[in-house]
Design an enzyme around this catalytic site. Structure first.
Site, PDB file in Angstrom:
ATOM      1  N   LYS A 101      -0.133  29.725 -29.712  1.00  0.00           N
ATOM      2  CA  LYS A 101       0.445  28.395 -29.951  1.00  0.00           C
ATOM      3  C   LYS A 101      -0.430  27.595 -30.915  1.00  0.00           C
ATOM      4  CE  LYS A 101       1.646  26.676 -25.982  1.00  0.00           C
ATOM      5  NZ  LYS A 101       1.653  25.961 -24.684  1.00  0.00           N
ATOM      6  N   LYS A 113      -6.912  28.544 -20.441  1.00  0.00           N
ATOM      7  CA  LYS A 113      -6.090  27.913 -19.399  1.00  0.00           C
ATOM      8  C   LYS A 113      -6.875  27.918 -18.103  1.00  0.00           C
ATOM      9  CE  LYS A 113      -1.799  26.346 -19.181  1.00  0.00           C
ATOM     10  NZ  LYS A 113      -1.019  25.936 -20.348  1.00  0.00           N
ATOM     11  N   SER A 369      -3.074  16.557 -28.203  1.00  0.00           N
ATOM     12  CA  SER A 369      -4.410  16.715 -27.611  1.00  0.00           C
ATOM     13  C   SER A 369      -5.459  16.847 -28.719  1.00  0.00           C
ATOM     14  CB  SER A 369      -4.473  17.974 -26.747  1.00  0.00           C
ATOM     15  OG  SER A 369      -4.029  17.703 -25.445  1.00  0.00           O
TER      16      SER A 369
END
Ligand code: GLU
Length: 478
Positions: A101, A113, A369
């Site tokens: 991504k 993650k 972000s």
């Protein structure tokens, strides 16, 4: 993964195997040597932790993870999820998706993650706070968090509140670290967060759909008209991503005819008022009994209703080989990570459905972000230096036009023209540009490589190419 004949059984793939399957499908289109492909695909660091918490009169052991999938760019980046489904395979899959991504939308991070195996809604807030702080301490101890190391963010089951706890714990342990605020994103505004982060994933989904639906020939091939206006949409999940997607897509003229939640779905052919439904759900803790639509008790069946666009915005594995054949949507937009299994994808693609893949369409969250991290490192709010200067410059320009033409510009017109960009304007504009550019890259790639079968394969290939190039630039691979 494979049966005796060596054939892959798509129905049996775990979540992380399915990400690898997509990767392998795209790899032949990237001209990357096998050794480098292996390095890109594998998870670089896996940290599993177990720690105790006091829970009423007992002690419970909490299982948690932080997995850094790729260090080709630092820091690594990705959310932290709180759910009972969390396990190593899930976090590995999600970390890998973050790598692809970020590369796809040119966010200069590796993927990571985190996950904690708890049910956040059933955990008292004080215990949630203790767990979050302890998790952060574990990350600090192992050097698994920091503005240049690994930067967590919200994901399923977490939000601003948890990010504020993480920040506070980090700052307590690393006093005086000048860039410390960049150790986590998705923070509240009062803790150096950024405007527009909360709705960024949903807004990104809508920008992406708006772009995808703007190509007349692509839409014609699906039997749809151009543009979002009038499109009938079903959204699964009224969490952060689903709520903002459903709310914002209505501003583009789309009609949200159904929303599916865990405990039931609501349907109204004339369109649902999302804010009204959201307030009802907040108030009653359920969508059941909502008076302005038909309530469907079997929530999963709502995904099979007739519509143009289906937006799964909840969890992985929602569209499987069991229900894929009954899906009527012409476009499936993967706002969640991994909502369509590989076996389901095969069925949908055969039916000519356009699947807009997660690694592209939900990248708006990490994009904003990134903007938040930049703001934290630069220690200044976007727009602060130039807003007033821009307004003065524009005012002078209008005066010049008035002098030269001898005509007066109306006060309203002047107001619209001189308005200098605020932080939210810059964030949304950067986000829109990111989503449009990335879609064009994917679409172009697919057009150029006639054998690329679908958008996901194109998206993975574009992403692998970018990661390959950054490995080459490091000089590690010949
Ligand atoms: N959890 C979000 C995602 O899956 C955002 C990650 C981030 O902002 O770092 O993309």
């Amino acid at each position: 993964m494979a049966d005796k004949s060596g054939k892959l059984n798509l129905k049996e793939l775990s979540f992380s195997d399915s990400v690898s399957y997509y990767f392998d499908k795209a790899a032949p289109f990237t001209n990357t040597p096998k050794g480098l492909l292996d390095q890109i695909k594998v998870c670089n660091s896996i940290y599993k932790m177990n720690f105790p918490v006091k829970w009423g009169n007992e002690v419970r052991v909490i299982e948690a993870y932080r997995i850094q999938h790729s260090h080709h760019r630092m820091p690594t980046k990705g959310g932290i999820r709180y759910s009972l489904q969390v396990d190593q395979d899930e976090v590995m899959a999600l970390a890998a998706l973050m790598t692809y991504k970020c590369a796809l939308v040119d966010v200069p991070f590796g993927g990571a993650k985190g996950g904690i195996k708890i049910a956040p809604r059933k955990t008292p807030v004080e215990i949630l706070e203790t767990i979050t702080r302890r998790y952060t301490v574990e990350l600090v101890k192992k050097n698994f968090i920091g503005p240049g190391i690994d930067v967590p963010a919200p994901d399923y089951g977490t939000g601003e509140r948890e990010m504020a706890w993480i920040l506070d714990t980090y700052m307590t342990m690393r006093p005086g670290e000048i860039d410390g605020y960049g150790c986590v994103t998705g923070k509240p505004m009062s803790q150096n967060g950024i405007r527009g982060r909360t709705e960024a994933t949903g807004r990104g989904v809508v920008y992406a759909l708006n772009e995808a639906c703007s190509y007349e020939d692509d839409m014609k091939a699906l039997g749809l008209s151009k543009g979002l206006d009038g499109k009938r949409v079903i959204v699964q999940g009224l969490g952060n991503v689903g709520y903002h997607t459903a709310r914002i897509i209505r501003q583009y003229g789309a009609i949200v005819i159904a929303v599916a939640e865990a405990d039931g779905a609501v349907y109204n052919e004339n369109g649902l008022d999302i804010d009204d439904l959201y307030r009802y759900r907040q108030d009653k803790k359920s969508v059941r009994g909502y008076p302005k639509g038909k309530v469907i008790a079997d929530s999963a069946s709502a995904l099979e209703l007739d519509c143009d666009i289906l937006i799964p915005a909840a969890l992985e594995k929602q569209i499987t080989d069991k229900n894929a054949a009954r899906i009527k949507a012409r476009i499936v937009a993967e706002a969640a990570n991994g909502p369509v299994t590989p076996a389901a994808e095969q069925i949908l693609l055969k039916k000519g459905v356009m699947i807009i893949p997660d690694i592209y369409i939900n990248a708006g969250g990490v994009t904003v972000s990134y903007f938040e991290w930049l703001k934290n490192l630069s220690h200044v709010k976007f727009g602060r230096m130039q807003k007033r200067w821009e307004e003065k410059h524009q005012t002078n320009f209008i005066k010049l036009v008035e002098d030269l033409t001898g005509q007066k510009v109306s006060a309203k017109r002047i107001n619209d023209l001189i308005h200098g960009a605020k932080e939210i304007d810059l964030v949304n504009s950067g986000l829109e540009d990111t989503m449009i550019e990335a879609y064009r890259d994917i679409r172009e790639f697919k057009k150029r490589h006639k054998k690329v079968p679908d958008l996901r394969t194109a998206a993975f290939a574009v992403s692998i190419n970018k990661i390959r190039d950054s490995y080459y630039a490091m000089g590690i691979f010949p």
